[in-house]
Design a protein around this motif. Structure first.
Motif, PDB file in Angstrom:
ATOM      1  N   GLU A  68      -8.753  62.244  -7.537  1.00 32.90           N
ATOM      2  CA  GLU A  68      -9.934  62.880  -8.136  1.00 32.90           C
ATOM      3  C   GLU A  68      -9.570  64.022  -9.064  1.00 32.90           C
ATOM      4  N   HIS A  69      -8.395  64.557  -8.894  1.00 30.95           N
ATOM      5  CA  HIS A  69      -8.005  65.676  -9.752  1.00 30.95           C
ATOM      6  C   HIS A  69      -6.489  65.782  -9.702  1.00 30.95           C
ATOM      7  N   PRO A  70      -5.878  66.505 -10.622  1.00 36.40           N
ATOM      8  CA  PRO A  70      -4.422  66.563 -10.645  1.00 36.40           C
ATOM      9  C   PRO A  70      -3.877  67.278  -9.426  1.00 36.40           C
ATOM     10  N   ARG A  71      -2.651  66.954  -9.107  1.00 39.93           N
ATOM     11  CA  ARG A  71      -2.001  67.624  -7.992  1.00 39.93           C
ATOM     12  C   ARG A  71      -1.758  69.076  -8.352  1.00 39.93           C
TER      13      ARG A  71
END
Lengths: 267, 464
Positions: B314-317
């Motif tokens: 869902e979103h960058p690490r």
């Protein structure tokens, strides 16, 4: 929709059901209207066959169909019918994975004023003009119905209703005005009380208060507060909303947090 | 331990004996004075003598394939490690038009060209979008096994070495010049199906191994929230398939997914019906049944030929980069919100990272360091941040609740919206648009949201 397309007594072999039986051992897709059995979607081995009962005769356009055997396709016109879906990932389509069939009857949304996928405004006329409140009520009922019993979307019967056909003043009169009255009332009460309080404490009258910058700020805060905080929960909601707006950005910036002062990118 | 292993390995390469010598001589100046006008840290990295830069790309999907190709073309000694060369990754399979041009994809790997989409609201209001598309514009539907294989083969043709192996772990280098030692299980040849443990020494690593990236774990990149996407491939009768000839459908509603959407995407000769969710992963099967129910008429008589599920970041690490290891694609978490699109961004990030490596190493002649890889992150964030942010805002506003979704579908009926949406999607730029139309759009959006929420309040009053 034809009513009695497929009424069968329980353990039958209805090759007549499917014009072309697939030789594969794949399981068929049986769409599942009711969401009442979330726990047993795929691995049903029971052979409880509900009899082909017509179920609660709530609506005239209900029909039932059974498919007792796996590996067969049901090729009938769309019916507001619920069959238990027994497709199992990769399971053998033979007797080992016989589906349990449970027949429920679910009716479609029907209303005499709902014609061809939209509300027939002529049927809502009151004194020669459409009664927008009634249209709003009808649409609310329809949506409520569908929320509880989601229907399949059909190409033959597309829904083309657009809420913007109801004019803006109808919405305003019905929804905005009562709330506006409420909020204005609150603002007026707060305003009167604060003006009285400040006057009694400082002796500055209402007109002079309006000239003072601090008082104007307080007025602004009061108005915004009344607009934004309408229920007790709104305070929490606003805090969460504020955090939400920046959360995604923070997730993206995370990789730059530990970075050497070489090239930070702030976006 | 690592150093001992390295020492014995070094003995095999006659050129590396000179490297430490170079290193000690030049570490001081490298941190102080860049030799060229452009202040670029790596330019002062030591030149590699008698060999090119070695880079391993872990993962042979779109990100890995694109990265390996760019690296190999740039003169870098490239190794692409992929665990399953015929992997048919469960995937929506949609690629935007710009990907075909940017990556020179041959048109025969595109199974279908979707030129129409149908958005279906919770109350089944169906809106057709796609009238604004020009004749040459489409969304390409591909089979992942075909696309991945094509990109890998092209990388191989450019000089990358494809290794069939499963990456296990890697040993971190002790300093800026020592190599990373990768441990992997090599398959193929005499290793057979069981595989044998092998090691590989490289100077830099690009982690393109997807949502459950081991490279990310190895560098401590952190975790991300992810959605579960569940999909069934259904073979439907030909007459029903004709409807999906070039049409994809999107179903929104609380029944289908509380925070995502359900879809029917046409594939080569069947359709993929699926849904996804972040917050209610346990109910995914219920959502899938609801999705199938909503499409019931159109997939009636179909047979499920395959069931698959995969995680979608869902979103960058929190960390996409550490030392000389960079993450790209799903491993980094480059999937957009709202649409869940990942293939293009994976390939593009792979390419961008590889370009940064090639540039930082001057076509493989110099060692790279973290600063060079940071450039890839900078460029990536700068180029695509607006796209990601806009999609995030759209998701937050329009996937919140059923009224919001109704408003969303209503808005999609507007031609301006369709044009903006497709332009942004197909060409991956946030198009500024006409300010007057934007204003009208804003007013209409607010109107739709207000109406839908007002109806919701009426619905709540009803006790059906």
């Amino acid at each position: 929709m034809p009513i009695s397309m497929a009424l069968f007594s329980p353990p039958t072999h209805p090759p007549s059901l499917s014009p072309s039986i697939s030789p594969k051992t794949h399981l068929t897709v049986k769409p599942h209207l009711s969401l009442r059995q979330p726990k047993t979607p795929f691995f049903l081995l029971s052979t409880t066959r509900a009899s082909a009962d017509n179920g609660a005769g709530t609506s005239a356009s209900a029909a039932t169909a059974l498919e007792p055997e796996a590996g067969q396709k049901v090729a009938e016109p769309p019916q507001p019918v619920v069959e238990k879906d027994a497709s199992s990932a990769g399971a053998n389509g033979s007797a080992g994975a016989a589906e349990a069939v449970e027949v429920k009857v679910v009716s479609k949304f029907e209303d005499p004023r709902w014609v061809e996928g939209t509300w027939d405004l002529k049927q809502f006329e009151k004194d020669g003009k459409p009664d927008w409140d009634a249209v709003i009520d009808a649409e609310a009922k329809r949506r409520k119905w569908l929320e509880g019993k989601p229907e399949s979307s059909s190409n033959d019967d597309p829904i083309v209703f657009d809420t913007s056909i109801i004019p803006w003043w109808a919405w305003t009169k019905r929804f905005h005005l009562p709330e506006a009255e409420l909020l204005n009332g609150r603002a007026a009460m707060i305003g009167f009380f604060m003006a009285y309080l400040v006057d009694s404490l400082t002796g500055v009258g209402l007109v002079d208060q309006m000239g003072n910058f601090f008082c104007k700020t307080l007025l602004f805060v009061a108005v915004v507060g009344v607009l934004v905080i309408r229920k007790n929960e709104d305070i929490e909601n606003l805090k969460k909303l504020l955090e939400e707006t920046t959360f995604y950005d923070k997730q993206w910036q995370a990789t730059w947090q530990d970075e050497t002062p070489g090239g930070s990118k702030n976006q | 331990m690592a150093s001992i292993a390295l020492k014995s390995f070094i003995g095999l390469r006659q050129n590396t004996a000179e490297k430490p010598h170079l290193m000690t001589a030049q570490t001081k100046p490298s941190s102080l004075n860049p030799r060229k006008l452009r202040v670029v840290a790596s330019k002062s990295s030591p030149r590699l003598t008698n060999r090119n830069l070695r880079v391993a790309v872990i993962g042979g999907g779109p990100a890995g394939g694109a990265a390996a190709e760019t690296l190999a073309k740039g003169g870098v000694e490239t190794y692409l490690i992929e665990r399953k060369l015929d992997n048919a990754k469960p995937c929506g399979g949609a690629i935007p038009l710009c990907m075909v041009g940017e990556f020179d994809l041959p048109l025969d790997i595109i199974d279908r060209r979707v030129t129409r989409m149908k958005m279906i609201s919770p109350s089944n209001v169906a809106v057709d979008i796609g009238q604004t598309l020009k004749p040459h514009e489409y969304i390409g539907m591909v089979r992942r096994e075909v696309l991945d294989a094509y990109l890998r083969d092209r990388a191989q043709a450019s000089g990358a070495e494809i290794i069939n192996g499963l990456f296990l772990k890697m040993d971190m280098p002790r300093d800026g010049e020592s190599p990373y030692v990768l441990h992997y299980t090599g398959y193929g040849g005499k290793a057979g199906a069981v595989g044998e443990k092998r090691t590989l020494e490289v100077d830099a690593v690009i982690g393109a191994d997807g949502a459950n990236s081991r490279v990310a774990k190895a560098i401590g990149a952190g975790d991300y929230d992810y959605a579960i996407a569940f999909q069934e491939r259904i073979k439907i009768p030909d007459d029903k398939m004709a409807y999906y000839q070039n049409l994809a459908e999107m179903y929104v509603g609380d029944d289908v997914s509380p925070d995502f959407y359900g879809w029917v995407f046409p594939k080569c000769d069947h359709v993929a019906v699926g849904t996804g969710t972040v917050t209610h992963k346990g109910d995914i099967k219920k959502f899938q049944l609801a999705t199938r129910n909503r499409a019931k008429d159109k997939i009636l008589g179909g047979q499920i030929i395959r069931v698959e599920a995969h995680p979608i970041p869902e979103h960058p690490r929190p960390r996409r980069l550490s030392g000389r290891v960079a993450l790209v694609g799903d491993a980094a978490g480059y999937v957009t919100k709202c649409s869940g699109e990942g293939i293009y961004f994976a390939a593009k990030s792979g390419r961008m990272c590889a370009e940064a490596v090639v540039e930082g190493s001057e076509n493989g002649k110099r060692m790279v360091n973290e600063g060079d890889l940071r450039k890839y992150l900078e460029k990536w964030d700068k180029t695509y941040w607006p796209t990601y942010k806009v999609l995030d805002v759209l998701q937050k506003v329009f996937y919140r609740s059923n009224p919001a979704r109704e408003a969303f579908v209503e808005m999609c009926a507007d031609e301006y919206v369709q044009k903006m949406t497709f332009d942004s999607y197909l060409y991956k730029t946030v198009v500024p648009g006409n300010p007057w139309e934007d204003l009208k759009l804003a007013v209409n959006t607010i109107g739709s949201l207000v109406r839908a929420n007002a109806l919701r309040r009426e619905m709540d009053k009803l006790s059906v």
